[in-house]
Design an enzyme around this catalytic site. Structure first.
Site, PDB file in Angstrom:
ATOM      1  N   GLY A  13       0.820  -1.221   0.000  1.00  0.00           N
ATOM      2  CA  GLY A  13       0.000   0.000   0.000  1.00  0.00           C
ATOM      3  C   GLY A  13       0.843   1.255   0.000  1.00  0.00           C
ATOM      4  O   GLY A  13       0.601   2.184   0.779  1.00  0.00           O
ATOM      5  N   SER A  15       1.207   3.366  -2.563  1.00  0.00           N
ATOM      6  CA  SER A  15       0.796   4.324  -3.593  1.00  0.00           C
ATOM      7  C   SER A  15       0.089   5.530  -2.984  1.00  0.00           C
ATOM      8  O   SER A  15      -0.350   6.424  -3.708  1.00  0.00           O
ATOM      9  CB  SER A  15      -0.135   3.632  -4.594  1.00  0.00           C
ATOM     10  OG  SER A  15      -1.162   2.944  -3.904  1.00  0.00           O
ATOM     11  N   ASP A  64      -3.018  -7.426  -5.041  1.00  0.00           N
ATOM     12  CA  ASP A  64      -4.061  -7.316  -4.022  1.00  0.00           C
ATOM     13  C   ASP A  64      -3.589  -8.123  -2.818  1.00  0.00           C
ATOM     14  O   ASP A  64      -3.451  -9.358  -2.919  1.00  0.00           O
ATOM     15  CB  ASP A  64      -5.371  -7.889  -4.584  1.00  0.00           C
ATOM     16  CG  ASP A  64      -6.528  -7.768  -3.601  1.00  0.00           C
ATOM     17  OD1 ASP A  64      -6.271  -7.582  -2.396  1.00  0.00           O
ATOM     18  OD2 ASP A  64      -7.682  -7.873  -4.052  1.00  0.00           O
ATOM     19  N   VAL A  65      -3.340  -7.446  -1.711  1.00  0.00           N
ATOM     20  CA  VAL A  65      -2.765  -8.141  -0.550  1.00  0.00           C
ATOM     21  C   VAL A  65      -3.747  -9.112   0.107  1.00  0.00           C
ATOM     22  O   VAL A  65      -3.374  -9.850   1.021  1.00  0.00           O
ATOM     23  CB  VAL A  65      -2.217  -7.149   0.506  1.00  0.00           C
ATOM     24  CG1 VAL A  65      -1.006  -6.393  -0.013  1.00  0.00           C
ATOM     25  CG2 VAL A  65      -3.305  -6.192   0.998  1.00  0.00           C
ATOM     26  N   ASN A  91       1.649  -2.383   5.485  1.00  0.00           N
ATOM     27  CA  ASN A  91       0.974  -1.088   5.663  1.00  0.00           C
ATOM     28  C   ASN A  91      -0.394  -1.023   4.991  1.00  0.00           C
ATOM     29  O   ASN A  91      -1.281  -0.319   5.474  1.00  0.00           O
ATOM     30  CB  ASN A  91       1.895   0.005   5.095  1.00  0.00           C
ATOM     31  CG  ASN A  91       1.172   1.319   4.895  1.00  0.00           C
ATOM     32  OD1 ASN A  91       0.905   2.049   5.847  1.00  0.00           O
ATOM     33  ND2 ASN A  91       0.816   1.627   3.646  1.00  0.00           N
ATOM     34  N   SER A 144      -3.090   0.648  14.558  1.00  0.00           N
ATOM     35  CA  SER A 144      -3.808   1.914  14.730  1.00  0.00           C
ATOM     36  C   SER A 144      -4.126   2.123  16.200  1.00  0.00           C
ATOM     37  O   SER A 144      -4.374   1.154  16.938  1.00  0.00           O
ATOM     38  CB  SER A 144      -5.118   1.886  13.944  1.00  0.00           C
ATOM     39  OG  SER A 144      -5.899   3.023  14.269  1.00  0.00           O
ATOM     40  N   TYR A 158     -13.093  -2.076  11.962  1.00  0.00           N
ATOM     41  CA  TYR A 158     -11.737  -1.619  11.664  1.00  0.00           C
ATOM     42  C   TYR A 158     -10.847  -1.737  12.910  1.00  0.00           C
ATOM     43  O   TYR A 158      -9.737  -2.280  12.856  1.00  0.00           O
ATOM     44  CB  TYR A 158     -11.786  -0.178  11.152  1.00  0.00           C
ATOM     45  CG  TYR A 158     -10.423   0.444  10.997  1.00  0.00           C
ATOM     46  CD1 TYR A 158      -9.582   0.052   9.958  1.00  0.00           C
ATOM     47  CD2 TYR A 158      -9.959   1.404  11.899  1.00  0.00           C
ATOM     48  CE1 TYR A 158      -8.316   0.605   9.819  1.00  0.00           C
ATOM     49  CE2 TYR A 158      -8.711   1.961  11.767  1.00  0.00           C
ATOM     50  CZ  TYR A 158      -7.887   1.564  10.729  1.00  0.00           C
ATOM     51  OH  TYR A 158      -6.638   2.106  10.600  1.00  0.00           O
ATOM     52  N   LYS A 162      -7.290  -4.074  13.891  1.00  0.00           N
ATOM     53  CA  LYS A 162      -6.000  -3.555  14.358  1.00  0.00           C
ATOM     54  C   LYS A 162      -5.633  -4.162  15.722  1.00  0.00           C
ATOM     55  O   LYS A 162      -4.458  -4.305  16.045  1.00  0.00           O
ATOM     56  CB  LYS A 162      -6.024  -2.019  14.393  1.00  0.00           C
ATOM     57  CG  LYS A 162      -6.180  -1.388  12.995  1.00  0.00           C
ATOM     58  CD  LYS A 162      -5.068  -1.809  12.028  1.00  0.00           C
ATOM     59  CE  LYS A 162      -5.133  -1.047  10.711  1.00  0.00           C
ATOM     60  NZ  LYS A 162      -4.022  -1.377   9.798  1.00  0.00           N
TER      61      LYS A 162
HETATM   62  P1  NDP Z   1      -4.478   5.433   2.291  1.00  0.00           P
HETATM   63  O1  NDP Z   1      -5.924   5.218   2.008  1.00  0.00           O
HETATM   64  O2  NDP Z   1      -3.858   6.752   2.004  1.00  0.00           O
HETATM   65  O3  NDP Z   1      -3.612   4.300   1.584  1.00  0.00           O
HETATM   66  C1  NDP Z   1      -3.994   2.961   1.628  1.00  0.00           C
HETATM   67  C2  NDP Z   1      -3.037   2.155   0.786  1.00  0.00           C
HETATM   68  O4  NDP Z   1      -3.431   0.784   0.880  1.00  0.00           O
HETATM   69  C3  NDP Z   1      -3.076   2.533  -0.698  1.00  0.00           C
HETATM   70  O5  NDP Z   1      -1.769   2.525  -1.216  1.00  0.00           O
HETATM   71  C4  NDP Z   1      -3.906   1.413  -1.312  1.00  0.00           C
HETATM   72  O6  NDP Z   1      -3.530   1.105  -2.666  1.00  0.00           O
HETATM   73  C5  NDP Z   1      -3.507   0.257  -0.418  1.00  0.00           C
HETATM   74  N1  NDP Z   1      -4.470  -0.824  -0.495  1.00  0.00           N
HETATM   75  C6  NDP Z   1      -5.791  -0.814  -0.187  1.00  0.00           C
HETATM   76  N2  NDP Z   1      -6.334  -2.001  -0.435  1.00  0.00           N
HETATM   77  C7  NDP Z   1      -5.347  -2.791  -0.917  1.00  0.00           C
HETATM   78  C8  NDP Z   1      -5.294  -4.119  -1.372  1.00  0.00           C
HETATM   79  N3  NDP Z   1      -6.368  -4.919  -1.361  1.00  0.00           N
HETATM   80  N4  NDP Z   1      -4.098  -4.591  -1.818  1.00  0.00           N
HETATM   81  C9  NDP Z   1      -3.006  -3.810  -1.823  1.00  0.00           C
HETATM   82  N5  NDP Z   1      -3.004  -2.543  -1.413  1.00  0.00           N
HETATM   83  C10 NDP Z   1      -4.176  -2.044  -0.968  1.00  0.00           C
HETATM   84  O7  NDP Z   1      -4.339   5.070   3.850  1.00  0.00           O
HETATM   85  P2  NDP Z   1      -3.236   5.407   4.962  1.00  0.00           P
HETATM   86  O8  NDP Z   1      -1.939   5.707   4.369  1.00  0.00           O
HETATM   87  O9  NDP Z   1      -3.852   6.367   5.896  1.00  0.00           O
HETATM   88  O10 NDP Z   1      -3.203   4.007   5.718  1.00  0.00           O
HETATM   89  C11 NDP Z   1      -2.078   3.155   5.715  1.00  0.00           C
HETATM   90  C12 NDP Z   1      -2.174   2.270   6.941  1.00  0.00           C
HETATM   91  O11 NDP Z   1      -2.199   3.081   8.108  1.00  0.00           O
HETATM   92  C13 NDP Z   1      -3.433   1.414   6.991  1.00  0.00           C
HETATM   93  O12 NDP Z   1      -3.121   0.126   7.475  1.00  0.00           O
HETATM   94  C14 NDP Z   1      -4.321   2.151   7.985  1.00  0.00           C
HETATM   95  O13 NDP Z   1      -5.225   1.291   8.608  1.00  0.00           O
HETATM   96  C15 NDP Z   1      -3.273   2.698   8.934  1.00  0.00           C
HETATM   97  N6  NDP Z   1      -3.706   3.836   9.737  1.00  0.00           N
HETATM   98  C16 NDP Z   1      -4.090   5.019   9.164  1.00  0.00           C
HETATM   99  C17 NDP Z   1      -4.504   6.073   9.958  1.00  0.00           C
HETATM  100  C18 NDP Z   1      -4.945   7.393   9.412  1.00  0.00           C
HETATM  101  O14 NDP Z   1      -5.445   8.243  10.194  1.00  0.00           O
HETATM  102  N7  NDP Z   1      -4.783   7.666   8.119  1.00  0.00           N
HETATM  103  C19 NDP Z   1      -4.526   5.955  11.434  1.00  0.00           C
HETATM  104  C20 NDP Z   1      -4.083   4.689  11.922  1.00  0.00           C
HETATM  105  C21 NDP Z   1      -3.692   3.678  11.105  1.00  0.00           C
HETATM  106  P3  NDP Z   1      -4.257   1.754  -3.979  1.00  0.00           P
HETATM  107  O15 NDP Z   1      -4.523   3.196  -3.626  1.00  0.00           O
HETATM  108  O16 NDP Z   1      -3.222   1.552  -5.050  1.00  0.00           O
HETATM  109  O17 NDP Z   1      -5.495   0.966  -4.220  1.00  0.00           O
END
Ligand code: NDP
Length: 250
Positions: A13, A15, A64-65, A91, A144, A158, A162
Site C-alpha cells: 500500500g 501508492s 491485491d494483498v 501497511n 492503529s 476496523y 488492528k
Molecule cells: P491510504 O488510504 O492513504 O492508503 C492505503 C493504501 O493501501 C493505498 O496505497 C492502497 O492502494 C492500499 N491498499 C488498499 N487495499 C489494498 C489491497 N487490497 N491490496 C493492496 N493494497 C491495498 O491510507 P493510509 O496511508 O492512511 O493508511 C495506511 C495504513 O495506516 C493502513 O493500514 C491504515 O489502517 C493505517 N492507519 C491510518 C490512519 C490514518 O489516520 N490515516 C490511522 C491509523 C492507522 P491503492 O490506492 O493503489 O489501491
C-alpha cells in the site's frame, strides 16, 4: 538520521498516504524500495520516477494483498528484481466503510479482516520463506490507535482488525526471533491521508477528530514514516514485539 543503504524494503500500500511517505523517506536514506499498489498505478509509477530522479532505486508491483497468489507473485517479482527483501512493511489497509455494530454485515466484517489481518499473514508468510533461511529480516506492521479505543465511531470492525494486528505482532515477534527476524508495530492516531475520505466521505472526520487529540492536529504521513524508517534501521535492533504509538498523545 538512520542510514538504510543496501537494505531492500517492501512496503504494501505504498501508492498513497503513510506507505507513500515511507517509500520516499527510506529511499532518501539509501534503501531500495518495492512500492506495492492495488488500484493506483499512476501514483505508484510517479513515486518510482521521483525516487529514481533523486538517484534512488525503486520498482512498483501491483498486487491485491488479500489474494495469496498475487502476494506470492509480488514477492517473487521483488526477489527477482533486487535479490533479497530485508524489511517488510505491512501497511496496506483501511476501514472500507463505516457501520454501527448492530448494522454490521458479516461481509463487511470479513472483508475488513481480509484487508487488514489476512494480508499481514499472507505477506509475512511469503516474505518469511525468504527471510527464515537467511536468518535475518524485519517486519513492521502498521496498526492503529483505534485498537486501544475500540474505534472512533462506527468503526468497531476496523478497530478489531488492528487489535488482531497488535496481537499478531507480539506473537510473531516471539516466534520469529528464533530465526533472527525482528517484528514490531506502529500505531498511528489520526494521519492526514486519503484514508478518511475513503472511509467516511463528507464526514469532516479529520477536522472533527483532530481537536480531540492532545496535540490538537492530525499527523503528517511523514511523521509516521519516520518511525517506520527507525524500526527498519539498525538503530532499533534491540526493540522487539513493541507497538509504538505515534498518536499525538491520544
Ligand atoms: P491510504 O488510504 O492513504 O492508503 C492505503 C493504501 O493501501 C493505498 O496505497 C492502497 O492502494 C492500499 N491498499 C488498499 N487495499 C489494498 C489491497 N487490497 N491490496 C493492496 N493494497 C491495498 O491510507 P493510509 O496511508 O492512511 O493508511 C495506511 C495504513 O495506516 C493502513 O493500514 C491504515 O489502517 C493505517 N492507519 C491510518 C490512519 C490514518 O489516520 N490515516 C490511522 C491509523 C492507522 P491503492 O490506492 O493503489 O489501491
Amino acid at each position: 538520521m538512520q542510514d538504510l543503504s543496501g537494505k531492500v524494503i517492501l512496503i504494501t500500500g505504498a501508492s498513497s498516504g503513510i506507505g507513500l511517505a515511507t517509500a520516499h523517506l527510506v529511499a532518501s536514506r539509501g534503501a531500495k524500495v518495492i512500492i506495492n499498489f492495488h488500484s493506483n498505478e499512476r501514483a505508484a509509477m510517479e513515486a518510482v520516477q521521483l525516487i529514481r530522479e533523486k538517484d534512488g532505486d525503486a520498482i512498483a508491483i501491483q498486487a491485491d494483498v488479500m489474494k495469496k497468489e498475487e502476494v506470492n507473485s509480488m514477492v517473487e517479482q521483488a526477489l527477482s528484481s533486487f535479490g533479497t527483501i530485508d524489511v517488510l512493511v505491512n501497511n496496506a489497509g483501511g476501514g472500507i466503510t463505516q457501520s454501527s455494530f448492530m448494522d454490521m454485515s458479516e461481509e463487511l466484517w470479513e472483508e475488513t479482516f481480509s484487508l487488514n489481518v489476512n494480508s499481514v499473514l499472507l505477506c509475512s508468510q511469503a516474505v518469511l520463506k525468504h527471510m527464515i533461511p537467511k536468518k535475518n529480516g524485519k517486519i513492521i506492521n502498521v496498526s492503529s490507535a483505534a485498537a486501544r479505543i475500540g474505534g472512533a465511531g462506527e468503526s468497531i470492525h476496523y478497530a478489531s482488525t488492528k487489535g488482531a494486528v497488535n496481537t499478531m505482532t507480539i506473537g510473531m515477534s516471539r516466534e520469529l526471533i528464533e530465526y533472527g527476524i525482528i517484528v514490531n508495530g506502529v500505531a498511528p492516531g489520526m494521519v492526514e491521508t486519503p484514508f478518511h475520505e475513503k472511509f467516511a466521505p463528507n464526514d469532516n472526520r479529520l477536522e472533527r477528530m483532530a481537536s480531540a487529540v492532545p496535540i490538537k492536529r492530525a499527523a503528517a504521513p511523514m511523521e509516521i514514516a519516520e518511525v517506520i524508517a527507525f524500526l527498519s534501521s539498525h538503530a532499533s535492533n534491540y526493540i522487539l514485539g513493541e507497538i509504538i504509538n505515534v498518536s499525538g498523545g491520544r
